[in-house]
Write an enzyme that holds these catalytic residues in place. Sequence first.
Site, short mmCIF file in Angstrom:
data_model
loop_
_atom_site.label_atom_id
_atom_site.label_comp_id
_atom_site.label_asym_id
_atom_site.label_seq_id
_atom_site.Cartn_x
_atom_site.Cartn_y
_atom_site.Cartn_z
N CYS A 46 0.84 -1.22 0.00
CA CYS A 46 0.00 0.00 0.00
C CYS A 46 0.87 1.26 0.00
CB CYS A 46 -0.91 -0.02 1.23
SG CYS A 46 -1.96 1.45 1.39
N SER A 48 0.63 3.72 1.85
CA SER A 48 0.96 4.18 3.21
C SER A 48 2.29 3.58 3.67
CB SER A 48 -0.17 3.82 4.18
OG SER A 48 -1.34 4.51 3.83
N HIS A 51 4.99 5.76 2.24
CA HIS A 51 5.24 7.01 2.98
C HIS A 51 6.26 6.77 4.10
CE1 HIS A 51 2.09 9.60 1.30
NE2 HIS A 51 1.20 8.64 1.46
N HIS A 67 0.17 -3.66 6.14
CA HIS A 67 -1.01 -3.54 7.00
C HIS A 67 -2.26 -4.00 6.28
CE1 HIS A 67 -0.54 0.06 4.61
NE2 HIS A 67 -1.85 0.18 4.66
N CYS A 172 -7.36 -2.85 3.40
CA CYS A 172 -6.98 -1.43 3.31
C CYS A 172 -7.52 -0.76 2.06
CB CYS A 172 -5.49 -1.18 3.47
SG CYS A 172 -5.18 0.61 3.55
N1 LIG Z 1 -7.29 7.79 4.23
C1 LIG Z 1 -6.99 6.53 4.43
O1 LIG Z 1 -7.52 5.89 5.35
C2 LIG Z 1 -6.01 5.84 3.53
C3 LIG Z 1 -5.95 4.44 3.46
C4 LIG Z 1 -5.05 3.85 2.57
C5 LIG Z 1 -4.18 4.62 1.81
N2 LIG Z 1 -4.26 5.98 1.92
C6 LIG Z 1 -3.40 6.87 1.14
O2 LIG Z 1 -3.87 6.93 -0.19
C7 LIG Z 1 -2.80 7.34 -1.05
C8 LIG Z 1 -2.76 6.44 -2.28
O3 LIG Z 1 -2.37 5.12 -1.90
P1 LIG Z 1 -2.18 3.99 -3.04
O4 LIG Z 1 -1.86 2.74 -2.31
O5 LIG Z 1 -3.31 4.01 -3.99
O6 LIG Z 1 -0.86 4.55 -3.75
P2 LIG Z 1 -0.38 4.35 -5.27
O7 LIG Z 1 1.02 4.79 -5.32
O8 LIG Z 1 -0.73 2.96 -5.72
O9 LIG Z 1 -1.32 5.35 -6.12
C9 LIG Z 1 -1.05 6.71 -6.32
C10 LIG Z 1 -1.46 7.06 -7.75
O10 LIG Z 1 -1.35 8.48 -7.94
C11 LIG Z 1 -0.84 8.72 -9.24
N3 LIG Z 1 -0.25 10.06 -9.28
C12 LIG Z 1 0.95 10.48 -8.79
N4 LIG Z 1 1.10 11.80 -9.01
C13 LIG Z 1 -0.02 12.23 -9.64
C14 LIG Z 1 -0.48 13.50 -10.11
N5 LIG Z 1 0.28 14.58 -9.99
N6 LIG Z 1 -1.71 13.59 -10.69
C15 LIG Z 1 -2.48 12.48 -10.84
N7 LIG Z 1 -2.10 11.24 -10.40
C16 LIG Z 1 -0.89 11.13 -9.81
C17 LIG Z 1 0.16 7.59 -9.46
O11 LIG Z 1 0.44 7.39 -10.84
C18 LIG Z 1 -0.59 6.41 -8.83
O12 LIG Z 1 -1.41 5.77 -9.79
C19 LIG Z 1 -1.54 7.32 -0.17
O13 LIG Z 1 -1.29 8.64 0.30
C20 LIG Z 1 -1.95 6.44 0.99
O14 LIG Z 1 -1.20 6.70 2.16
C21 LIG Z 1 -5.16 6.60 2.74
ZN LIG Z 2 -3.09 0.98 3.30
#
Ligand SMILES: NC(=O)c1ccc[n+]([C@@H]2O[C@H](COP(=O)([O-])OP(=O)(O)OC[C@H]3O[C@@H](n4cnc5c(N)ncnc54)[C@H](O)[C@@H]3O)[C@@H](O)[C@H]2O)c1
Ligand SMILES: [Zn+2]
Length: 381
Positions: A46, A48, A51, A67, A172
């Site tokens: 994921c 997260s 990060h 996670h 998640c």
């Molecule tokens: N709020 C919550 O409870 C929660 C839960 C899980 C994950 N998250 C967060 O969600 C976010 C995404 O997680 P993920 O696992 O999908 O990550 P990921 O890296 O798989 O997805 C991110 C996507 O954003 C795209 N991207 C990057 N820069 C961009 C831009 N400028 N414009 C458009 N698209 C762009 C990437 O190409 C990628 O497809 C992370 O910050 C993660 O920590 C939050």
């Molecule tokens: Zn997650």
Amino acid sequence: MEQDKMSIRAAVFDGNPEGTLTVEALQLDEPHHGEVRIRVRAAGVCGSDRHVLDGEWQVPLPAIMGHEAAGVVEAIGPGVRSLDIGDHVVIAWHQACQRCAECTGGKPWACTRAKSNDSLLPDGTTRWHDVDGPAYPYLAVGAMSEAIVVPEFAAIPIDRRVPFDVASLIGCSVGTGYGAVVNNARVVAGESAVVIGAGGVGLSIVAALKLAGASPIIAVDVTAQKLESALEAGATHAVLGGESLAAEVSDLTSGGADVAFEAIGRTQTMSQLPSLIRPGGRAVFVGLPPEGQPLEIDGLQLAYEGKTLIGSNYGGLVPARDFPRIATAYLAGLLPLDDLISTRISIDQVNEAFEAMRLGKRTRSVIVFDDDAAGTTERDR
Ligand SMILES: NC(=O)c1ccc[n+]([C@@H]2O[C@H](COP(=O)([O-])OP(=O)(O)OC[C@H]3O[C@@H](n4cnc5c(N)ncnc54)[C@H](O)[C@@H]3O)[C@@H](O)[C@H]2O)c1
Ligand SMILES: [Zn+2]
Ligand SMILES: [Zn+2]
């Protein structure tokens, strides 16, 4: 008699600046009162976790990363009543106290007493040790390991027909995306939506929007491959992100979307989100930025146009209610969760998976611990 410790291979982060993991053997204690040991069958990679590896968030070290897990109950501690050995379970990473006003009021994700945020079990300790002392399972899960110990209430039983790789995502990315749409934004059929970021979380939002009957569903990313995946997951339009995004969304939705989601965690795109919704619309913040980075939002436009900003933590989920609902929708053929997984890997390939994520190359990598944890099994349709 069973030993009181066992040696388990896990992917461990020691805080190195390259953000790499090493797969090593650590000691895992037997489950204490109210805890269970899970044989992990699949664990998702994921954003997260990334990060943490990239130094954007601080966690206790050494950390067993991951996670997003599904597996089988393998041992039960004293006092456990609701689970049996052999049950298939999905793990919840926000392990709320179960007793405070938020928990009893149906908002466990808002519980501030959850020790899982500090990588600790409810009693404030960890069951993991390396040669130097305690090790810390990220978000009290530490999914990237052959086995884990979690509180009974964090292991949610799941229909055995859901393959483990798909089930892990429910813990998640899919749970977060489904919950953001259903619990946080409360999207109704016919509303227009835009999703910035089409990774594991963004694609889950897209799939849940389709399930909710939203239209159009506009997916935004910076790579063509992610946009293709978004169209497969249910987006009606795919747009490359850039400066003209607000104008493009306005054209496609006659003046702005009813609801917009940010699923990257970049302050620039988070700040842009309110400009994508129509007056009275909702902007939902799902992506998590690095610590200490404030947003810039046009306050006059926000107030005058009566827009609502919604913070989304773990999709507002009640795991024991929502995980089985997601599984039911999947088994009924209403949520194409198999398609979200781009790559199945062994735990020894975990660093490659994070490198691919940094390059925007895969939708979701899932660590599978044996071959039959992967793939589609019989569905309702
Ligand atoms: N709020 C919550 O409870 C929660 C839960 C899980 C994950 N998250 C967060 O969600 C976010 C995404 O997680 P993920 O696992 O999908 O990550 P990921 O890296 O798989 O997805 C991110 C996507 O954003 C795209 N991207 C990057 N820069 C961009 C831009 N400028 N414009 C458009 N698209 C762009 C990437 O190409 C990628 O497809 C992370 O910050 C993660 O920590 C939050
Ligand atoms: Zn997650
Ligand atoms: Zn609580």
